[in-house]
Design a protein around this motif. Structure first.
Motif, PDB file in Angstrom:
ATOM      1  N   GLY A   1       3.452  -1.518   0.691  1.00  0.00           N
ATOM      2  CA  GLY A   1       2.750  -1.123   1.905  1.00  0.00           C
ATOM      3  C   GLY A   1       1.530  -1.982   2.155  1.00  0.00           C
ATOM      4  N   ARG A   2       0.790  -2.293   1.094  1.00  0.00           N
ATOM      5  CA  ARG A   2      -0.397  -3.148   1.253  1.00  0.00           C
ATOM      6  C   ARG A   2      -0.008  -4.541   1.724  1.00  0.00           C
ATOM      7  NH1 ARG A   2      -2.637  -4.396  -3.362  1.00  0.00           N
ATOM      8  NH2 ARG A   2      -1.637  -3.011  -4.850  1.00  0.00           N
ATOM      9  N   ALA A   3       1.182  -4.980   1.353  1.00  0.00           N
ATOM     10  CA  ALA A   3       1.641  -6.316   1.742  1.00  0.00           C
ATOM     11  C   ALA A   3       2.374  -6.309   3.076  1.00  0.00           C
ATOM     12  CB  ALA A   3       2.552  -6.879   0.655  1.00  0.00           C
ATOM     13  N   GLY A   4       2.504  -5.132   3.690  1.00  0.00           N
ATOM     14  CA  GLY A   4       3.200  -5.047   4.965  1.00  0.00           C
ATOM     15  C   GLY A   4       4.708  -5.056   4.837  1.00  0.00           C
ATOM     16  N   ILE A   5       5.218  -4.691   3.653  1.00  0.00           N
ATOM     17  CA  ILE A   5       6.662  -4.660   3.427  1.00  0.00           C
ATOM     18  C   ILE A   5       7.144  -3.213   3.540  1.00  0.00           C
ATOM     19  CG2 ILE A   5       8.512  -5.145   1.789  1.00  0.00           C
ATOM     20  CD1 ILE A   5       6.700  -7.209   0.490  1.00  0.00           C
ATOM     21  N   PRO A   6       8.148  -2.936   4.386  1.00  0.00           N
ATOM     22  CA  PRO A   6       8.664  -1.576   4.509  1.00  0.00           C
ATOM     23  C   PRO A   6       9.237  -1.082   3.179  1.00  0.00           C
ATOM     24  CG  PRO A   6       9.454  -2.972   6.293  1.00  0.00           C
ATOM     25  CD  PRO A   6       8.819  -3.885   5.293  1.00  0.00           C
ATOM     26  N   PRO A   7       9.079   0.192   2.867  1.00  0.00           N
ATOM     27  CA  PRO A   7       9.612   0.738   1.608  1.00  0.00           C
ATOM     28  C   PRO A   7      11.112   0.525   1.447  1.00  0.00           C
ATOM     29  CG  PRO A   7       8.107   2.301   2.627  1.00  0.00           C
ATOM     30  CD  PRO A   7       8.325   1.206   3.630  1.00  0.00           C
ATOM     31  N   ASN A   8      11.849   0.479   2.563  1.00  0.00           N
ATOM     32  CA  ASN A   8      13.293   0.307   2.456  1.00  0.00           C
ATOM     33  C   ASN A   8      13.701  -1.130   2.111  1.00  0.00           C
ATOM     34  OD1 ASN A   8      12.730  -0.944   4.880  1.00  0.00           O
ATOM     35  ND2 ASN A   8      14.284   0.161   6.061  1.00  0.00           N
ATOM     36  N   LYS A   9      12.723  -1.997   1.924  1.00  0.00           N
ATOM     37  CA  LYS A   9      12.991  -3.369   1.495  1.00  0.00           C
ATOM     38  C   LYS A   9      12.791  -3.530  -0.008  1.00  0.00           C
ATOM     39  CE  LYS A   9      13.917  -5.183   5.535  1.00  0.00           C
ATOM     40  NZ  LYS A   9      15.272  -5.710   5.823  1.00  0.00           N
ATOM     41  N   ILE A  10      12.457  -2.435  -0.700  1.00  0.00           N
ATOM     42  CA  ILE A  10      12.263  -2.458  -2.140  1.00  0.00           C
ATOM     43  C   ILE A  10      13.447  -1.765  -2.805  1.00  0.00           C
ATOM     44  CG2 ILE A  10      10.734  -1.866  -4.045  1.00  0.00           C
ATOM     45  CD1 ILE A  10       9.456  -3.758  -2.061  1.00  0.00           C
ATOM     46  N   TYR A  11      14.131  -2.462  -3.693  1.00  0.00           N
ATOM     47  CA  TYR A  11      15.319  -1.916  -4.344  1.00  0.00           C
ATOM     48  C   TYR A  11      15.166  -1.932  -5.862  1.00  0.00           C
ATOM     49  CZ  TYR A  11      17.719  -2.622   0.131  1.00  0.00           C
ATOM     50  OH  TYR A  11      18.088  -2.583   1.447  1.00  0.00           O
ATOM     51  N   MET A  12      15.828  -1.004  -6.522  1.00  0.00           N
ATOM     52  CA  MET A  12      16.041  -1.078  -7.953  1.00  0.00           C
ATOM     53  C   MET A  12      17.532  -1.224  -8.171  1.00  0.00           C
ATOM     54  SD  MET A  12      14.864   1.372 -11.138  1.00  0.00           S
ATOM     55  CE  MET A  12      13.213   0.689 -11.116  1.00  0.00           C
ATOM     56  N   TYR A  13      17.932  -2.246  -8.932  1.00  0.00           N
ATOM     57  CA  TYR A  13      19.357  -2.491  -9.149  1.00  0.00           C
ATOM     58  C   TYR A  13      19.705  -2.286 -10.622  1.00  0.00           C
ATOM     59  CZ  TYR A  13      17.914  -7.115 -10.865  1.00  0.00           C
ATOM     60  OH  TYR A  13      17.333  -8.145 -11.573  1.00  0.00           O
ATOM     61  N   ASP A  14      20.984  -2.119 -10.887  1.00  0.00           N
ATOM     62  CA  ASP A  14      21.433  -1.799 -12.243  1.00  0.00           C
ATOM     63  C   ASP A  14      21.592  -3.063 -13.084  1.00  0.00           C
ATOM     64  OD1 ASP A  14      23.540  -2.681 -10.739  1.00  0.00           O
ATOM     65  OD2 ASP A  14      24.980  -1.209 -11.489  1.00  0.00           O
ATOM     66  N   GLY A  15      20.476  -3.754 -13.287  1.00  0.00           N
ATOM     67  CA  GLY A  15      20.493  -4.974 -14.095  1.00  0.00           C
ATOM     68  C   GLY A  15      20.847  -4.722 -15.544  1.00  0.00           C
ATOM     69  N   SER A  16      20.667  -3.487 -16.022  1.00  0.00           N
ATOM     70  CA  SER A  16      20.963  -3.166 -17.416  1.00  0.00           C
ATOM     71  C   SER A  16      22.458  -3.294 -17.722  1.00  0.00           C
ATOM     72  CB  SER A  16      20.492  -1.744 -17.740  1.00  0.00           C
ATOM     73  OG  SER A  16      21.107  -0.795 -16.881  1.00  0.00           O
ATOM     74  N   ARG A  17      23.296  -3.322 -16.722  1.00  0.00           N
ATOM     75  CA  ARG A  17      24.735  -3.511 -16.937  1.00  0.00           C
ATOM     76  C   ARG A  17      25.046  -4.941 -17.355  1.00  0.00           C
ATOM     77  NH1 ARG A  17      28.151  -1.258 -11.973  1.00  0.00           N
ATOM     78  NH2 ARG A  17      29.793  -1.908 -13.419  1.00  0.00           N
ATOM     79  N   GLN A  18      24.122  -5.850 -17.068  1.00  0.00           N
ATOM     80  CA  GLN A  18      24.347  -7.264 -17.381  1.00  0.00           C
ATOM     81  C   GLN A  18      23.449  -7.779 -18.486  1.00  0.00           C
ATOM     82  OE1 GLN A  18      23.539  -8.727 -13.395  1.00  0.00           O
ATOM     83  NE2 GLN A  18      25.720  -9.029 -13.037  1.00  0.00           N
ATOM     84  N   SER A  19      22.248  -7.211 -18.602  1.00  0.00           N
ATOM     85  CA  SER A  19      21.280  -7.764 -19.543  1.00  0.00           C
ATOM     86  C   SER A  19      20.213  -6.727 -19.877  1.00  0.00           C
ATOM     87  CB  SER A  19      20.615  -9.007 -18.924  1.00  0.00           C
ATOM     88  OG  SER A  19      19.507  -9.431 -19.686  1.00  0.00           O
ATOM     89  N   ASN A  20      19.597  -6.899 -21.042  1.00  0.00           N
ATOM     90  CA  ASN A  20      18.472  -6.054 -21.422  1.00  0.00           C
ATOM     91  C   ASN A  20      17.140  -6.671 -21.047  1.00  0.00           C
ATOM     92  OD1 ASN A  20      19.998  -3.940 -22.622  1.00  0.00           O
ATOM     93  ND2 ASN A  20      20.266  -5.190 -24.474  1.00  0.00           N
ATOM     94  N   ASN A  21      17.185  -7.781 -20.306  1.00  0.00           N
ATOM     95  CA  ASN A  21      15.966  -8.471 -19.895  1.00  0.00           C
ATOM     96  C   ASN A  21      15.372  -7.818 -18.647  1.00  0.00           C
ATOM     97  OD1 ASN A  21      16.423 -10.387 -21.949  1.00  0.00           O
ATOM     98  ND2 ASN A  21      17.708 -11.611 -20.589  1.00  0.00           N
ATOM     99  N   PHE A  22      14.069  -7.643 -18.655  1.00  0.00           N
ATOM    100  CA  PHE A  22      13.374  -7.113 -17.484  1.00  0.00           C
ATOM    101  C   PHE A  22      13.215  -8.237 -16.471  1.00  0.00           C
ATOM    102  CE2 PHE A  22       8.903  -6.154 -15.742  1.00  0.00           C
ATOM    103  CZ  PHE A  22       9.429  -5.663 -14.567  1.00  0.00           C
TER     104      PHE A  22
END
Length: 208
Positions: free
Chosen positions: A10-31
């Motif tokens: 919000g501070r950067a002017g980015i709508p909340p619906n442009k922020i996603y969390m994806y299931d990266g743990s299915r491919q890697s344990n790296n953050f």
């Protein structure tokens, strides 16, 4: 974590619906996190690995980096840079094709299907030769995104600890030549040193 990231967006002017969390743990344990897309497809994405392997400050620092890519429109710069580079390389291939064809013992023209292997060789060769240039461009954008995170979040310690974790799969201390030729991100050592230099120059408390 969700509330913190949405507030940052919000501070950067980015709508909340442009922020996603994806299931990266299915491919890697790296953050990991990334920013990409153009126009209506632009978004910031964070791996769900963050939930179990990163502190809130680390998530904020890394997300600040990705928001930097978004806000600074790095995807557009990348599209422009690589499009211009591709046009130039194909123009150069067109000009040099007859010489390469003769060197391979072929009389094919560039429009002849028989000349496709020669064209692929030329483009591949040029691609390797310009790798230091493309990596330098990429490292420049990554430096800008790091700086954006430091300016907006001022969490150099968290950014550094998040970066150190990447040393598990990316050698952190390459030589200057190795970094220039092979690394599309600045080395972990260089990025941590930059963050610590920022910390020394800006000793104020982290943003809340």
């Amino acid at each position: 974590m969700r509330d913190a990231v949405v507030e940052m967006a919000g501070r950067a002017g980015i709508p909340p619906n442009k922020i996603y969390m994806y299931d990266g743990s299915r491919q890697s344990n790296n953050f990991t996190a990334n920013a990409g897309g153009v126009g209506s497809t632009a978004r910031v994405a964070i791996s769900d690995v963050a939930v179990k392997s990163a502190s809130l400050d680390e998530v904020r620092a890394v997300t600040g980096h990705e928001i930097g890519h978004y806000v600074l429109k790095h995807t557009w710069y990348g599209l422009a840079f690589f499009s211009i580079l591709a046009i130039f390389l194909f123009w150069l291939a067109d000009r040099l094709f007859p010489r390469f064809a003769r060197a391979f013992g072929s009389d094919a023209g560039i429009a002849d299907p028989r000349g496709i292997p020669v064209l692929i060789f030329i483009v591949s060769l040029f691609g390797v030769l310009v790798t230091p240039l493309t990596n330098t461009f990429s490292r420049t954008l990554e430096n800008q995104a790091d700086n954006y995170s430091l300016v907006t979040e001022n969490r150099p310690d968290a950014l550094s600890t998040a970066l150190v974790k990447t040393a598990e799969y990316r050698y952190p201390r390459p030589s200057a030549v190795e970094e220039a030729v092979f690394y599309d991100h600045p080395s972990v050592e260089r990025r941590v040193r930059t963050a610590m230099a920022w910390k020394a120059a800006h000793p104020a408390s982290p943003a809340n």
